[in-house]
Design a protein around this motif. Structure first.
Motif, mmCIF file in Angstrom:
data_model
loop_
_atom_site.group_PDB
_atom_site.id
_atom_site.type_symbol
_atom_site.label_atom_id
_atom_site.label_comp_id
_atom_site.label_asym_id
_atom_site.label_seq_id
_atom_site.Cartn_x
_atom_site.Cartn_y
_atom_site.Cartn_z
ATOM 1 N N UNK A 121 30.829 -57.726 29.080
ATOM 2 C CA UNK A 121 31.606 -56.959 30.100
ATOM 3 C C UNK A 121 30.662 -56.705 31.005
ATOM 4 N N UNK A 122 30.991 -56.883 32.314
ATOM 5 C CA UNK A 122 29.938 -56.685 33.293
ATOM 6 C C UNK A 122 30.590 -55.498 34.340
ATOM 7 N N UNK A 123 29.588 -54.513 34.799
ATOM 8 C CA UNK A 123 30.000 -53.489 35.797
ATOM 9 C C UNK A 123 29.356 -53.862 37.074
ATOM 10 N N UNK A 124 29.279 -53.064 37.880
ATOM 11 C CA UNK A 124 28.335 -53.338 38.954
ATOM 12 C C UNK A 124 27.007 -53.277 38.725
ATOM 13 N N UNK A 125 26.384 -52.670 37.654
ATOM 14 C CA UNK A 125 24.935 -52.657 37.522
ATOM 15 C C UNK A 125 24.562 -52.806 36.276
ATOM 16 N N UNK A 126 25.495 -53.112 35.283
ATOM 17 C CA UNK A 126 25.152 -53.185 33.865
ATOM 18 C C UNK A 126 25.797 -54.363 33.280
ATOM 19 N N UNK A 127 25.248 -54.845 32.186
ATOM 20 C CA UNK A 127 26.233 -56.040 31.346
ATOM 21 C C UNK A 127 25.832 -55.485 29.875
ATOM 22 N N UNK A 128 27.095 -55.741 29.243
ATOM 23 C CA UNK A 128 27.144 -55.342 27.914
ATOM 24 C C UNK A 128 27.602 -56.644 27.089
ATOM 25 N N UNK A 129 26.973 -57.071 26.129
ATOM 26 C CA UNK A 129 27.432 -58.059 25.278
ATOM 27 C C UNK A 129 28.441 -57.551 24.222
ATOM 28 N N UNK A 130 29.440 -58.104 24.194
ATOM 29 C CA UNK A 130 30.652 -57.704 23.215
ATOM 30 C C UNK A 130 29.877 -57.376 21.905
ATOM 31 N N UNK A 131 28.868 -58.208 21.466
ATOM 32 C CA UNK A 131 28.398 -57.879 19.889
ATOM 33 C C UNK A 131 27.606 -56.425 19.814
ATOM 34 N N UNK A 132 27.226 -55.890 21.141
ATOM 35 C CA UNK A 132 26.855 -54.659 21.210
ATOM 36 C C UNK A 132 27.926 -53.524 21.501
ATOM 37 N N UNK A 133 29.064 -53.621 21.532
ATOM 38 C CA UNK A 133 30.210 -52.679 21.804
ATOM 39 C C UNK A 133 30.935 -52.315 20.421
ATOM 40 N N UNK A 134 30.962 -50.979 20.017
ATOM 41 C CA UNK A 134 31.470 -50.950 18.878
ATOM 42 C C UNK A 134 32.899 -50.376 19.308
ATOM 43 N N UNK A 135 33.353 -49.745 20.235
ATOM 44 C CA UNK A 135 34.686 -49.638 20.451
ATOM 45 C C UNK A 135 34.999 -49.290 22.007
ATOM 46 N N UNK A 136 36.208 -49.041 22.344
ATOM 47 C CA UNK A 136 36.602 -48.935 23.885
ATOM 48 C C UNK A 136 37.665 -47.990 23.822
ATOM 49 N N UNK A 137 37.714 -46.881 24.390
ATOM 50 C CA UNK A 137 38.784 -45.938 24.570
ATOM 51 C C UNK A 137 38.968 -45.305 25.805
ATOM 52 N N UNK A 138 40.090 -44.316 25.747
ATOM 53 C CA UNK A 138 40.663 -43.805 27.208
ATOM 54 C C UNK A 138 40.829 -42.419 27.114
ATOM 55 N N UNK A 139 40.513 -41.722 27.942
ATOM 56 C CA UNK A 139 41.183 -40.135 27.785
ATOM 57 C C UNK A 139 41.941 -40.000 29.282
ATOM 58 N N UNK A 140 43.272 -39.745 29.055
ATOM 59 C CA UNK A 140 44.020 -39.445 30.218
ATOM 60 C C UNK A 140 43.751 -38.140 30.714
ATOM 61 N N UNK A 141 43.465 -38.035 31.912
ATOM 62 C CA UNK A 141 43.192 -36.484 32.555
ATOM 63 C C UNK A 141 44.426 -36.156 33.447
ATOM 64 N N UNK A 142 45.421 -36.826 33.449
ATOM 65 C CA UNK A 142 46.752 -36.214 34.228
ATOM 66 C C UNK A 142 46.435 -37.008 35.732
ATOM 67 N N UNK A 143 47.667 -36.849 36.358
ATOM 68 C CA UNK A 143 47.931 -37.037 37.815
ATOM 69 C C UNK A 143 47.302 -38.641 38.008
ATOM 70 N N UNK A 144 47.385 -39.562 37.089
ATOM 71 C CA UNK A 144 46.954 -40.965 37.378
ATOM 72 C C UNK A 144 45.664 -41.162 37.262
ATOM 73 N N UNK A 145 44.855 -40.221 36.577
ATOM 74 C CA UNK A 145 43.268 -40.278 36.504
ATOM 75 C C UNK A 145 42.931 -40.296 34.987
ATOM 76 N N UNK A 146 41.961 -40.824 34.794
ATOM 77 C CA UNK A 146 41.336 -41.176 33.458
ATOM 78 C C UNK A 146 39.984 -41.615 33.360
ATOM 79 N N UNK A 147 39.309 -41.564 31.926
ATOM 80 C CA UNK A 147 38.306 -42.069 31.892
ATOM 81 C C UNK A 147 38.203 -42.969 30.735
ATOM 82 N N UNK A 148 37.672 -44.328 31.094
ATOM 83 C CA UNK A 148 37.478 -45.411 30.250
ATOM 84 C C UNK A 148 36.067 -45.151 29.423
#
Length: 92
Positions: A36-63
């Protein structure tokens, strides 16, 4: 080849003597078959344990990316479920 993308944003605040300027940078998480690539980081899938999401309401959230280096948070304004589904499908 990009499998899926997830838009996120970064808020930058510039403080001057008499004002505060807010700049919102639009960015994307890009899922590839091995990373997974972001603007400034790269994460190998082998180094990722999990991905989650928190809904903050009003169409906002945090991944959240749970990695060997720690947890990284990405504020989002769009549905993250399709991206999360694709990532979990590829996680070892």
């Amino acid at each position: 080849m990009i499998i899926a993308t997830q838009p996120y944003y970064k808020v930058e605040r510039i403080v001057a003597a008499d004002s505060i300027e807010t700049i919102i940078h639009q960015r994307s998480l890009c899922l590839y078959s091995d990373r997974i690539e972001t603007a400034y980081r790269e994460f190998q899938l082998a180094e990722i344990f999990d991905i989650s999401f928190r809904d903050l309401g009003q169409g906002q959230g945090v991944l959240y990316l749970h990695t060997k280096q720690g947890v990284y948070a990405y504020p989002v304004e769009t549905a993250a479920e399709p991206f999360i589904t694709e990532v979990k499908r590829l996680l070892p």
